[in-house]
Design an enzyme around this catalytic site. Structure first.
Site, mmCIF file in Angstrom:
data_model
loop_
_atom_site.group_PDB
_atom_site.id
_atom_site.type_symbol
_atom_site.label_atom_id
_atom_site.label_comp_id
_atom_site.label_asym_id
_atom_site.label_seq_id
_atom_site.Cartn_x
_atom_site.Cartn_y
_atom_site.Cartn_z
ATOM 1 C CB SER A 411 -5.410 -9.918 36.582
ATOM 2 O OG SER A 411 -4.390 -9.036 37.013
ATOM 3 C CE1 TYR A 424 -8.667 -5.435 37.106
ATOM 4 C CE2 TYR A 424 -6.687 -6.279 38.166
ATOM 5 C CZ TYR A 424 -7.436 -6.064 37.026
ATOM 6 O OH TYR A 424 -6.949 -6.469 35.807
#
Length: 543
Positions: A411, A424
């Site tokens: 990501s 995350y």
């Protein structure tokens, strides 16, 4: 193993060895310099249960005669020795041949003879070119200086042969053949026997592009590039054994294995035709679009997800484009389940050529507000899932020995710290560094690895994201979800664009691929101005 002797046309005694299944197809193994029949021991161990194995010591090696005259080492004499050996096997019919180095060159010479096609059923050649084809390559490349790239390649190839030949070839063998190769080559040495090339991409003697012209001379040709040096029979025996087995099975009537289809030269295929691709998290979003994109480009697809309903919908869409699809329910956080999944996939469909570790979950919240179980859940799925997938499939790709590619979906958050996305960001940063380390490890096996870093992409991750809020604020979860949903909708960057980036990155073997414009921008800032990223991380707020 039994030993016997046959006499070649000039009186040289050739030591011949037989073992394996006497009722199976006959495979003749021929070594080069400076080896003996023992070169093939690792491959015989893999073939002997199905095939009758015949191998012999070339003249000048092992228990065969060592001629004194230089002329006895002309390449035509090696072809005579091969003819004498197969003539001593009248009950075998046409034989299949696997040959290396000078042994392979001798078989090419034999195949120029009028009756060769009826005596050889297939020929798998490893690092031993036809002297005629070598001559034509050198002449054709060096006679066209107006094509500078090809000219320089030919010049480099000639330089390698000249520099290394005196060190790598016995003097008599070198003297017996160098003038013949230069002056007496056939201008049109065509082969009607099915030929399979094993191209060792790190061979110090022959550059891979030398074999690009082989299709001019061979009517039925397969080519497998292997990241190996000259002695692949000992470094990659499983590759050679599998290549020979697949070709023989196909020539005797079995459907061609996917790997053999991919090796077939001149076969029309889409960009990922004859390729098997595994995609996790394929029940929606990036995983679904990636599986569909590979399917449209010709791949057979293995899809997996914990969401059975979403998985079925993805399978339906893939089937609609006419591609084979195999569907499995899978929790990537369960290491045992992933290993079992990999074993089942490889047994039923073969080792995937491309593995996309995509499955993941979202999470938002300050670290101090996040329960330990929630933090661990994010790491177990986002990072642990990638580790489990790589552990299960990377070892099988290495054992297969013919390369492949792994895609790990990270990501933009892997290099962009955000105080309200600790779990995350941490999980994706772990994927990023893990991938960097594993890429360096797998490179020696010819396996590529790409880290994909999407930015703000509209998927259903918002719906599945968990929010860890301070005590007493749980009622704000849906408000936050609606706000995030609106932001993603405004961005209008769909998962299909990430899928296209993944396919492009695999084709170009990109190590890291940011996807959205903001992902590229932040990637640059994170590397050029890391303090700016650390400072911006302080400004996040969740409510």
């Amino acid at each position: 193993m039994t030993q016997r002797f046959v006499q070649s046309s000039d009186g040289v005694r050739i030591a011949v060895y037989e073992d394996g299944d006497r009722n199976g197809p006959t495979v003749v193994l021929i070594h080069g310099h400076p080896d003996s029949h023992r070169l093939w021991d690792p491959i015989v161990a893999l073939l002997a249960d199905r095939f009758r194995i015949v191998r012999y010591d070339n003249r000048g090696a092992g228990d065969s005669t060592v001629p004194k005259r230089t002329a006895a080492y002309r390449i035509g004499r090696f072809a005579d020795d091969f003819a004498a050996v197969i003539d001593s096997l009248p009950e075998s019919g046409a034989v299949h041949v696997l040959a290396h180095d000078w042994g392979s060159t001798g078989v090419w010479e034999f195949l120029a003879r009028p009756d060769a096609a009826g005596r050889v059923a297939s020929f798998t050649s490893v690092s031993g070119p036809s002297h005629d084809h070598l001559n034509r390559y050198i002449v054709d490349t060096l006679s066209r200086p107006y094509r500078p790239r090809r000219f320089l390649r030919g010049l480099r190839q000639l330089g390698r042969l000249v520099a290394m030949a005196p060190r790598s070839v016995p003097v008599k063998m070198y003297r017996a053949n160098v003038v013949h190769t230069i002056a007496d080559a056939r201008p049109d040495h065509r082969i009607d026997v099915p030929v399979q090339l094993i191209v060792n991409t790190q061979d110090p003697y022959l550059q891979p592009h030398f074999y690009d012209d082989t299709g001019r001379w061979v009517s039925r040709l397969w080519r497998r590039d292997v990241k190996a040096g000259h002695w692949s029979p000992t470094s990659h025996p499983q590759v050679l054994a599998r290549a020979v087995t697949q070709l023989i099975d196909h020539l005797e009537g079995a459907p061609a294995a996917r790997e053999l289809l991919r090796a077939q030269v001149g076969r029309s295929r889409k960009p990922f035709g004859d390729t098997l691709v595994s995609v996790t998290g394929a029940g929606s979003g990036i995983g679904r679009e990636t599986a569909l994109a590979f399917a449209r480009d010709g791949a057979d697809v293995v899809i997996s997800d914990v969401d059975r309903a979403g998985l079925d919908e993805t399978a339906r869409r893939i089937a609609a484009v006419g591609a084979p699809v195999h569907s499995y329910t899978l929790d990537v956080a369960d290491a045992t389940a992933v290993e079992s999944f990999a074993e089942q996939v490889c047994a039923q469909h073969g080792v995937p050529d491309i593995v996309v570790n995509n499955a993941g979950v979202g999470h938002a919240g300050f670290f101090l507000d996040t329960p330990a179980a929630d933090f661990d859940r994010v790491l177990d799925i986002n990072f642990g899932g990638v580790v489990n997938g790589c552990r299960a499939f990377a070892k099988r790709l290495v054992e297969r020995g013919t390369g492949g590619h792994i895609v790990n979906v990270a990501s933009m958050a892997s290099y962009a710290p955000v105080n309200v996305m600790n779990a995350y960001c941490t999980s994706k940063a772990a994927v990023y560094m893990f991938s960097d380390c594993l890429r360096a490890e797998l490179d020696m096996a010819g396996i590529g690895l790409t880290t994909i870093c999407p930015g703000v992409v509209g998927t259903n991750i918002v719906e599945a994201t968990r929010f860890s809020l301070p005590d007493g604020r749980s009622q704000d979860v849906e408000t936050l979800r609606a706000r995030a949903r609106k932001g993603f909708a405004v961005r209008r960057y769909g998962p299909d664009k990430v899928a296209n980036a993944i396919l492009s990155a695999v084709q170009k073997n990109k190590p890291v691929r940011p996807v959205t414009p903001e992902a590229y921008f932040v990637y640059g800032v994170a590397h050029a101005l890391p303090q700016a990223m650390r400072s911006s991380a302080r400004g996040g707020r969740i409510i």
